[in-house]
Every structure is written in C-alpha cells, then in structure tokens.
Design a protein around this motif. Structure first.
Motif, mmCIF file in Angstrom:
data_model
loop_
_atom_site.group_PDB
_atom_site.id
_atom_site.type_symbol
_atom_site.label_atom_id
_atom_site.label_comp_id
_atom_site.label_asym_id
_atom_site.label_seq_id
_atom_site.Cartn_x
_atom_site.Cartn_y
_atom_site.Cartn_z
ATOM 1 N N ARG A 45 41.234 28.362 51.244
ATOM 2 C CA ARG A 45 42.571 28.922 51.535
ATOM 3 C C ARG A 45 43.559 28.549 50.445
ATOM 4 N NH1 ARG A 45 43.130 31.329 56.637
ATOM 5 N NH2 ARG A 45 41.131 31.210 57.711
ATOM 6 N N THR A 46 44.534 29.415 50.256
ATOM 7 C CA THR A 46 45.588 29.149 49.271
ATOM 8 C C THR A 46 46.643 28.239 49.910
ATOM 9 O OG1 THR A 46 46.723 31.163 49.959
ATOM 10 C CG2 THR A 46 45.265 31.350 48.065
ATOM 11 N N ALA A 47 47.613 27.812 49.110
ATOM 12 C CA ALA A 47 48.652 26.889 49.593
ATOM 13 C C ALA A 47 49.404 27.457 50.793
ATOM 14 C CB ALA A 47 49.625 26.567 48.460
ATOM 15 N N ASP A 48 49.528 28.788 50.853
ATOM 16 C CA ASP A 48 50.271 29.395 51.969
ATOM 17 C C ASP A 48 49.386 29.652 53.189
ATOM 18 O OD1 ASP A 48 48.795 31.498 51.043
ATOM 19 O OD2 ASP A 48 50.483 32.855 50.694
ATOM 20 N N GLY A 49 48.138 29.134 53.149
ATOM 21 C CA GLY A 49 47.278 29.216 54.325
ATOM 22 C C GLY A 49 46.453 30.488 54.431
ATOM 23 N N LYS A 50 46.649 31.420 53.497
ATOM 24 C CA LYS A 50 45.868 32.660 53.543
ATOM 25 C C LYS A 50 44.476 32.407 52.961
ATOM 26 C CE LYS A 50 49.112 35.378 55.082
ATOM 27 N NZ LYS A 50 49.043 35.717 56.521
ATOM 28 N N PRO A 51 43.478 33.206 53.398
ATOM 29 C CA PRO A 51 42.162 33.082 52.768
ATOM 30 C C PRO A 51 42.291 33.341 51.269
ATOM 31 C CG PRO A 51 42.054 34.482 54.710
ATOM 32 C CD PRO A 51 43.506 34.219 54.456
ATOM 33 N N ASP A 52 41.557 32.560 50.471
ATOM 34 C CA ASP A 52 41.574 32.739 49.019
ATOM 35 C C ASP A 52 40.346 33.567 48.641
ATOM 36 O OD1 ASP A 52 41.790 32.642 46.314
ATOM 37 O OD2 ASP A 52 41.994 30.460 46.171
ATOM 38 N N LEU A 53 40.592 34.768 48.185
ATOM 39 C CA LEU A 53 39.490 35.676 47.865
ATOM 40 C C LEU A 53 38.946 35.442 46.453
ATOM 41 C CD1 LEU A 53 41.041 38.991 49.320
ATOM 42 C CD2 LEU A 53 39.745 37.231 50.528
ATOM 43 N N SER A 54 39.566 34.501 45.724
ATOM 44 C CA SER A 54 39.207 34.294 44.323
ATOM 45 C C SER A 54 37.741 33.909 44.164
ATOM 46 C CB SER A 54 40.062 33.162 43.727
ATOM 47 O OG SER A 54 41.432 33.491 43.803
ATOM 48 N N GLY A 55 37.166 34.361 43.076
ATOM 49 C CA GLY A 55 35.779 34.016 42.759
ATOM 50 C C GLY A 55 35.084 35.178 42.085
ATOM 51 N N LEU A 56 33.863 34.902 41.645
ATOM 52 C CA LEU A 56 33.049 35.938 41.012
ATOM 53 C C LEU A 56 32.115 36.496 42.082
ATOM 54 C CD1 LEU A 56 32.604 37.053 38.100
ATOM 55 C CD2 LEU A 56 30.763 35.386 37.868
ATOM 56 N N TRP A 57 32.135 37.824 42.260
ATOM 57 C CA TRP A 57 31.421 38.453 43.374
ATOM 58 C C TRP A 57 30.465 39.531 42.882
ATOM 59 C CZ3 TRP A 57 32.184 36.403 48.188
ATOM 60 C CH2 TRP A 57 33.323 35.624 48.385
ATOM 61 N N LEU A 58 29.406 39.727 43.671
ATOM 62 C CA LEU A 58 28.419 40.768 43.373
ATOM 63 C C LEU A 58 28.033 41.457 44.670
ATOM 64 C CD1 LEU A 58 26.650 42.027 41.119
ATOM 65 C CD2 LEU A 58 24.924 40.289 41.635
ATOM 66 N N LEU A 59 27.958 42.765 44.619
ATOM 67 C CA LEU A 59 27.618 43.544 45.806
ATOM 68 C C LEU A 59 26.153 43.331 46.187
ATOM 69 C CD1 LEU A 59 29.344 45.694 47.402
ATOM 70 C CD2 LEU A 59 27.904 47.403 46.301
ATOM 71 N N GLU A 60 25.907 43.349 47.487
ATOM 72 C CA GLU A 60 24.524 43.264 47.991
ATOM 73 C C GLU A 60 23.704 44.438 47.449
ATOM 74 O OE1 GLU A 60 22.407 42.803 52.332
ATOM 75 O OE2 GLU A 60 24.135 44.117 52.191
ATOM 76 N N LYS A 61 22.525 44.130 46.916
ATOM 77 C CA LYS A 61 21.649 45.193 46.383
ATOM 78 C C LYS A 61 20.651 45.577 47.458
ATOM 79 C CE LYS A 61 22.617 43.812 41.760
ATOM 80 N NZ LYS A 61 22.282 42.990 40.619
ATOM 81 N N ASN A 62 21.057 46.521 48.291
ATOM 82 C CA ASN A 62 20.270 46.820 49.489
ATOM 83 C C ASN A 62 19.418 48.071 49.357
ATOM 84 O OD1 ASN A 62 22.333 48.631 49.431
ATOM 85 N ND2 ASN A 62 23.248 48.052 51.388
ATOM 86 N N LEU A 63 19.285 48.596 48.146
ATOM 87 C CA LEU A 63 18.423 49.768 47.955
ATOM 88 C C LEU A 63 17.073 49.277 47.441
ATOM 89 C CD1 LEU A 63 18.285 52.920 47.939
ATOM 90 C CD2 LEU A 63 18.830 52.802 45.515
#
Lengths: 267, 276
Positions: A45-63
């Motif tokens: 969470r960020t300082a204001d209590g919200k979820p912190d979405l920061s980071g490196l992300w990759l979509l699920e490879k479901n095919l």
C-alpha cells in the motif's frame, strides 16, 4: 519472427548480463522463510493507504501451444481474441461482425501492430511483453516494453475531456472504488484493433479498466469495451497479470530490422 | 536551411497544428490543468527562482515537465515549422570549431547534409536516442523515484529509464537506441553513465554520428525551481578525435501536459524525403 528474435537475444544476453542488469534483484520483495519471493504476501500500500499497483507485470499466457511447440512467443487467448470468453460471444453490430470476418480471412494483414503502428491501450495491455506500473500521487504511469511507449492515467481529479484530439492511447483518468482503481479512457483514433482477430474500436468507444491487486504477486484486471457504434452492448474481458521480480524491460522496437510485414499476405 | 526544419519537424508540425485546433474548453480541462505544488510569488504568479525542490532523502528532485530553450532564430518570413534549438540542428554549434569529427565522420556529415538528411532515423519514425531527445522541441517529463529516474518524451510517447539502484552497467549489452543508463549522485549533481548504443544513431539533424563504442556521461543539475542544466559529454573515439562536452539548459513548464505524438500515425512525409 520479431518475437523469436527477442527471445533469442534474451537467451544470448542472459549469460553475460545475468545478475548485472536484467536479473538485478528488485528491492522490497517480500520473502518466504527459504528466501524465495513470497508472491502471496499482502498487497503493498502507498502512504495514503491505497493499494500500490507499482511493479513489473506480465499477462497470463493462457493459450496452449500446439504439440510441436509455439511458432512464436507464447501469448494469451485475449491477445488473439479479447472476447473469446464472453458469454454468447462478442455482441457485434452487423458491420463489425462482417469486418472481423474479413480481417480473419485476410490473416489480419492490416493489423496496425503488425505494421508497427501504435497499437493502443488494450493491445498494449494484452500483449506478451513486460509492463511497468509506477504509481505516484495523482498519476499512474505505465511503461511498456513494446516500442518503449508510456501511458499516463491521471488520478488527480481532473475531469474527462469532452472533445479531445484523438490519439492511439486516448485520455485516461482513474478513480478508486474501494481497493479497485477504475480507469476510464476515451478519445481514441478511429480504426484501432483490440486484438489479433481485429475486433474494432471506434473513435466514439470508451474503455473501462478495473485494476485489483489481489496480493503481492497477482493483479486481476477487467477490461470493458463500451462502444455502441461497433457493439450492441458493453462487454468485458477478465485477465490476470503476474508480478515479475528480479528482471527488467529490454527495449523492443517493432520497426527495427522489420522483416515480417512483406510476408503478411491476405487472400 | 529550411529543408532541415521541414524534414526534421514533421511530427512537430502536426503537433503544432493540433495544438492550435484544440478548443479553448480542452485547455482549461486538461492541457492547462494546474500543476500541483508550485511555489508562488506574493502576486500569485509561479516563483521560478524558488529553491530546488528535494525528495524525502534530501536529494534534488528533477521531477517536472521540461522544455528546451528555442535559441534558434526564425528566418525573417517566420519559422516554417516549430521553433527548435540550435543543438537540435547541430549538437556542437556552441563549440569553437564544432564537433571534433574523425575524417570519415566529417565526410559522412557532409554527405548527409547534401542528401537533405533523408536517411535520418527520426524522419523514418525510428527512435532518435536520448541525446536527441534532450534537444527535441517536444516536452519531456521527468519522474524521480527511489532507485529510478524515468523520462517520458512526447515524441512517440516513449520513455527512458536511468537506474539509481546501484546496478553496474552491463559489460556486453545487446545494443539499444537509448543504451543502458545508471546514475550516481555527486553532491547535488546526478551523474549518469550510458553505454550499449545502437550503431548508426544520429545526434542531430546534420547527422553527427554516434557509434556503438560511445560512452556518454550526463551531469544533471536543477539550478532552481524553474531551471535545469544538463552537461553532456560524448566519448566516442571511433567517430570523434577527443571527448567533447555540450551544455544543454532545460526550462520548467507549468500547468500543461504531454500530448502523445506518434510519428507513424498518419505518416505522410517519407515519400517527399528525397536527396540529390
């Protein structure tokens, strides 16, 4: 072909670059007792209590790949057809259904992405490249490995634009709904493709994204297409993204050494 | 010299035209949305000479939207396109004697000028590399985070990352247009080292080359709230007889925002780019 090249480069590079750059440890990763990343740890969470979405992300490879292996990079079903899982199918307007049929028959040769043009926020989100989210007070920035493009989502309370100049990424504003960030985007150029089958997005379309970071390692994202010109009603795709610790994006340019487009032929 | 503008500045022309078309309503909503945290003079105007803002760890904070000074005078008939900086046309214009080209590089620049710069990667919508992004007439936004500095460039809505987390530069990197950048603090100056360039980059519209052997050092300093100085040192013995340094000032812009400029969207200029 280009993706294969990237994979080959990544493999070749991994030996000398390992631990130097691409595998440099991410800071602040929660660890299990054995020292491995604890992907089930609570959502940061960020300082204001919200979820912190920061980071490196990759979509699920479901095919799933064919038995003899994938001919190219592994991708998600959504990358091929964003609406593959929509109950009853994608609710096309008749002209849009005919357009998608024609695009399929032509092997998608006019796909803007295949021609190295900007692909817009939906395809940028469902492609198999890394995306880095940076959450700041008032702003969420998304950096995308493909063509090293960025996208800005303003969370500073500015109002929606009423008559924006159309752009491939449109104009995005975000608001929190509890722990979910709801992002609304409009102001697209006409003629964007949402996916490889060529589901259209028109200049009057709106895209609503709902970002929910379930825990440290998992993001659930709902993408709603609200485009009455092309579809009889709004429809939604649900995708998953996984955090990618201890790695980094590598610049990838579609136009660089482009060799594929001359082989993309239709009927 | 008009051709130099015309060829180089096609996306800017589109941008300039689109900015003009933006209705007044939009201005107040988005592009002119007030920047937060701006120090003010007693009369309410922004105080651009206020002290350099600092991050929680006491370092200078470079965050903000920055523009190049437009120090290149327009012809008497007016600029045919967006105003640009001298360095955009010739990176070494402020150096006595110009850039210290190796003989082959001097020949190459001469040939590129004679060909109206028609092979400029930027004119073909390829990336232009971060040195040229420093001199580009379009805005750049700097975002400073713990361990990372990100630059967002209006041109092609592209980004560059400068790692401040202590990682070493790669030894034998896969060449990239922006190379690989790490930064370390020297007092209040951020010293950024970059290697791993792609061969064949152009530093300016004249076609001054940068080779894959180049090492670039940038020294970034925020002088006060409204001003930044970037000293760029290029050490590329393959193309230049000695390392050289150019000073590039940047000025803060307020109450505005980046507007995506995609070179490849509606591209119409390439067929008109002809040489001799």
């Amino acid at each position: 072909m280009k993706m294969a090249a990237v994979a080959a480069i990544a493999l070749a590079a991994s030996i000398s670059l390992s631990a130097q750059w691409i595998n440099y440890p991410s800071s602040g990763v929660p660890k299990k007792a054995d020292g491995t990343p604890n992907l089930d740890a609570p959502t940061p969470r960020t300082a204001d209590g919200k979820p912190d979405l920061s980071g490196l992300w990759l979509l699920e490879k479901n095919l799933p790949c064919p038995k003899d292996g994938c001919p190219d990079m592994e991708v998600s079903r959504e990358f091929v057809n964003l609406g593959w899982n929509v109950p009853g199918g994608v609710p096309y307007q008749p002209w849009a259904a005919a357009l998608v049929k024609a695009r399929r028959e032509q092997n998608g040769k006019d796909d803007p992405g295949a021609n190295c043009r900007p692909t817009g926020i939906v395809k940028e989100t469902i492609n198999p490249f890394f995306r880095k989210l940076i959450q700041l007070p008032g702003l969420l920035v998304i950096l995308m490995e493909r063509d090293t493009v960025y996208r800005q989502i303003f969370t500073d309370g500015r109002p929606k634009l009423t008559d924006p100049l159309p752009t491939p990424n449109g104009y995005s504003i975000g608001k929190w709904d509890g722990d979910t960030l709801v992002v609304e985007t409009s102001g697209f150029i006409d003629g964007e493709w949402l996916d490889r089958v060529g589901n259209p997005l028109t200049e009057s379309g709106k895209i609503i994204e709902r970002y929910h970071r379930v825990n440290y390692g998992l993001m659930e994202l709902e993408i709603t297409v609200d485009d009455p010109k092309a579809y009889t009603k709004p429809w939604t795709a649900k995708v998953k993204e996984f955090i990618q610790p201890n790695t980094e994006m590598m610049d990838y340019f579609c136009l660089e050494n482009e060799k594929s487009i001359s082989h993309a032929v239709g009927k | 010299m008009h051709y130099i503008y015309l060829v180089a500045e096609k996306p800017s022309a589109i941008l300039a035209a689109t900015l003009l078309m933006m209705p007044a309503l939009v201005s107040a909503q988005w592009l002119n949305y007030p920047t937060a945290g701006v120090p003010k003079n007693p009369d309410g105007t922004p105080n651009l000479t206020a002290p350099t803002p600092r991050t929680a760890d006491g370092r200078p904070d470079f965050s903000g939207i920055w523009d190049t000074p437009k120090n290149r005078p327009c012809p008497p008939g007016g600029c045919p396109d967006q105003e640009v900086s001298q360095e955009f046309v010739n990176f070494g214009w402020s150096l006595k004697g110009g850039l210290p080209y190796q003989p082959w590089a001097a020949e190459l620049v001469k040939a590129r000028r004679e060909q109206n710069g028609k092979d400029d990667p930027g004119s073909h919508c390829l990336p232009i590399g971060f040195l040229r992004l420093h001199t580009d007439a379009m805005y750049r936004k700097i975002i400073q985070l713990p361990g990372l500095l990100v630059m967002l460039n209006e041109r092609n809505a592209s980004f560059r990352q400068i790692f401040l987390d202590g990682r070493p530069l790669p030894v034998d990197p896969n060449p990239a247009w922006n190379g690989y950048s790490t930064g370390k603090w020297d007092g209040d100056t951020l010293v950024v080292e970059t290697n791993g360039f792609h061969d064949g980059e152009w530093l300016d519209r004249s076609g001054s080359p940068l080779t894959s052997e180049a090492k670039v050092t940038e020294r970034l300093r925020r002088v006060n709230y409204g001003q930044m100085e970037v000293d760029v040192t290029v050490d590329d013995p393959k193309a230049y007889t000695k390392p050289w340094t150019v000073k590039l000032p940047l000025v803060l812009v307020l109450n505005t925002e980046l507007l995506d400029d995609n070179c490849l969207e509606s591209e119409k200029d390439i067929p008109h780019l002809v040489g001799k």
